[in-house]
Design an enzyme around this catalytic site. Structure first.
Site: not given
Lengths: 384, 264
Positions: A126, A344, A368, A371
């Site tokens: 946590g 498709g 985590e 970006s």
């Protein structure tokens, strides 16, 4: 130092072993677990039965005694088939087991690791809070020492593996004081499920990793003994950073696995699907997409394995871990996106695995270290 | 209980393509695997070992040195020992020369209660090596086992052949070939993979290590040669009947009766 791109045969055997299991046991049920948003105790324990938990933990602690690259290959292979089980596995190893193995006392290792390493139990980690995501400094969960015990108050969110039927507890980071420079002092605690004052809520209606468990943790005057402190009081921040560096490699492996699975599905489909009188893989528009997918996966894997090699050889790898996690997760998005395009209209239906890969990849650019945060890590490492 | 399992490295025939001109297998880029039924034999050996008090499982293979990876895979499944019989002099062996060479290796191993083999390989598919091996060693044998039970030195083997079920009893030492229906081979445990490479060895025996009769090995000891392999062609000359549907049916029925494909 010699340059060698030939991997030991042992790694190929690890890959084969993980792949056989993933295809034999996970693949047949992955779609259904995803659709029902169901965590599978049985699959988790089966992963434990073949030694997928505690892979890098020494054998004397009940682990499998393997190196980091073996673990990364295994995560990659599970993610090639299903992101949810890979999430249970990667979080279980990198966030649940690894901190105890690295920082835990001998008695904590003896108490928790044997069952964790057999997949009999799981442990959450946590860290994230409702108002402290990328800004980990905004953490507000506190632990106050009272005699021989600590009293924890606060709330954690989006914790993987924290509320399954086999979860033993969670490692929880809390503010335990202030440093001389005024910055908070952090300490990690192992809090077992069922401890008075500790309650959990499973977070449902996820869009990806639906077969994995995600929970909120609530601490209301939750009292734990001094034995629950992971390592030493005040080490929490260091522990978190080290844990995240390792965790980033496993997210990188999930990115490559996801991309590999989506790419293989697209390649197979492109050979079967006939349009304009020939298989679509023979048509340049599609062939070039597939060539780019293969290229991106190859590049990403090379970067990730290099980072693992650095970690294994005890060299600094923080920058490379950030680069791996960033790049592998971004190519997972690009490859899964093109895999759907190649399918498709069919790629929009759950009958095809690419639909699931397309959703599962989306977490990888967020969890985590987003970006954006990873770009901060990399830019700082190069002196910006 | 000491058990020897014979295994063969084969090309993964799911991946194999055949050169339509030469009829030869295109081996390039095709992964090698343990012959699937040999994996069932390994699984059964490990199961029988576990239910007996002690003993060990040895895997034995004849093949080129690269077959070592197959034996490492067997070690990764948990077998105790691995022996590779390998020598240029064994090249070109048919099933007779192969079974002879394996039998001499088994004589060198000495201590065994049971030999388990896969019923047949997915490359040669002769199913001969197991039974021949029993003959060379003068052992009782049962083939295509789907269930094996052992009590003391009595082995009971159940096999199914279409609608017939056969139950045989034999005394150990004995040889049994197993069907893929006998069990589900286990997944490899990560720590066992590590141990297979770190702690265990694949012992290699060459022709000098075995007391072989030179005229019984390799090409010299092989009375059968493959004269030609070819891709079976499924093309047939079709007969096109161009008439109204009702008349067509009559023509087709006549054709079937004429060829005696159906009796009315």
């Amino acid at each position: 130092m010699k340059l060698c791109y030939q991997m030991d045969e042992k790694y190929e055997m690890i890959r084969m072993a993980a792949r056989e299991f993933a295809e034999g046991e996970i693949k047949p049920v992955a779609g259904e677990l995803d659709e029902k948003e169901e965590f599978s105790v049985s699959l988790t324990q089966q992963m434990g039965d073949i030694g997928l938990f505690g892979m890098t933990v020494p054998e004397e602690h009940g682990g499998q005694g393997l190196d980091y690259i073996s673990y990364i290959i295994a995560v990659e292979e599970i993610a090639r088939v299903d992101g949810s089980q890979a999430a249970t596995l990667a979080a279980g190893n990198s966030l649940g087991i690894d901190p105890i193995d690295k920082f835990g006392s001998e008695s904590q290792c003896r108490k928790y690791l044997p069952d964790l390493c057999q997949g009999k139990t799981l442990m959450g980690f946590g860290l994230t809070e409702p108002n402290a995501g990328s800004d980990a400094g905004a953490t507000s969960t506190t632990a106050v020492k009272e005699g021989d015990s600590w009293v924890i108050n606060g709330r954690k969110t989006m914790t993987t593996n924290a509320n399954t039927p086999i979860t033993k507890g969670s490692i929880v980071q809390a503010i335990t004081g202030a440093r001389p420079d005024g910055k908070p002092d952090y300490t990690c605690f192992i809090v077992e499920n069922g401890t008075p004052g500790f309650t959990l809520n499973t977070m449902k209606r996820k869009f990806m990793w639906r077969g994995s468990n995600t929970a909120e943790l609530f601490f209301n005057n939750c009292r734990v003994s001094n034995d629950a402190v992971l390592g030493n009081p005040g080490d929490g921040f260091k522990q978190m950073l080290a844990t995240l560096d390792g965790g980033r490699l496993s997210i990188g492996a999930m990115g490559i696995g996801c991309a590999q699975g989506a790419y293989e599905a697209a390649l197979r489909y492109s050979k079967e699907r006939i349009q304009f009188g020939r298989p679509i893989c023979k048509q340049q528009a599609i062939a070039f997409k597939l060539a780019d997918m293969e290229l991106k996966i190859e590049l990403a894997r090379n970067l990730l394995y290099k980072a693992c090699w650095l970690a294994e050889n005890k060299r600094p790898f923080g920058k490379e871990a950030a680069m791996s996690k960033l790049y592998c997760s971004e190519i997972a998005r690009e490859v899964a996106d093109e895999a759907v395009q190649i399918h498709g209209g069919y790629g929009l239906f759950k009958d095809y695995d690419v639909e699931r890969f397309y959703r599962d990849q989306r977490l990888l650019q967020i969890g985590e270290g987003t970006s954006e945060i990873l770009r901060i890590v990399i830019s700082r490492a190069i002196g910006c | 209980m000491n058990i020897i399992v014979t295994v063969k490295q084969v090309p993964d025939t799911h991946e194999v393509k055949i050169d339509p001109k030469t009829g030869a297998l295109i081996r390039e880029g095709v992964p090698s695997i343990i012959n699937p039924e040999d994996k069932n034999a390994i699984e059964e050996a490990l199961r029988l070992k576990k239910s007996s008090d002690d003993g060990e499982v040895t895997v034995l293979s004849m093949g080129p040195l690269q077959a070592e990876s197959t034996l490492r895979e067997a070690l990764s499944m948990g077998v105790d020992r691995a022996i590779l019989v390998s020598d240029r002099a064994f090249a070109g062996a048919d099933t007779l020369a192969t079974s002879y060479t394996l039998s001499m290796a088994i004589k060198k191993i000495e201590r065994y209660d049971l030999i388990l083999c896969g019923s047949q390989t997915i490359d040669g598919e002769t199913g001969q090596v197991g039974p021949q091996l029993a003959e060379w060693l003068d052992l009782p044998q049962a083939t295509h086992a789907e269930e094996i039970n052992i009590q003391g030195n009595l082995v009971t083997v159940k096999s199914n052949f279409d609608s017939v079920t056969r139950v045989m009893e034999m005394k150990t030492p004995a040889l049994i070939t197993v069907s893929n229906r006998i069990n589900k081979p286990r997944y490899k445990h990560m720590n066992k993979v590590l141990r297979a490479y770190r702690d265990k060895a694949v012992v290699t025996w060459s022709k000098e290590d075995l007391k072989l009769n030179p005229i019984r090995i390799g090409l010299n000891g092989s009375p059968t040669w493959v004269r030609k392999t070819f891709v079976h062609s499924h093309s047939r000359d079709g007969i096109v009947v161009e008439k109204p549907a009702a008349n067509c049916a009559e023509d087709i029925l006549d054709f079937i009766l004429e060829k005696a494909l159906l009796k009315l």
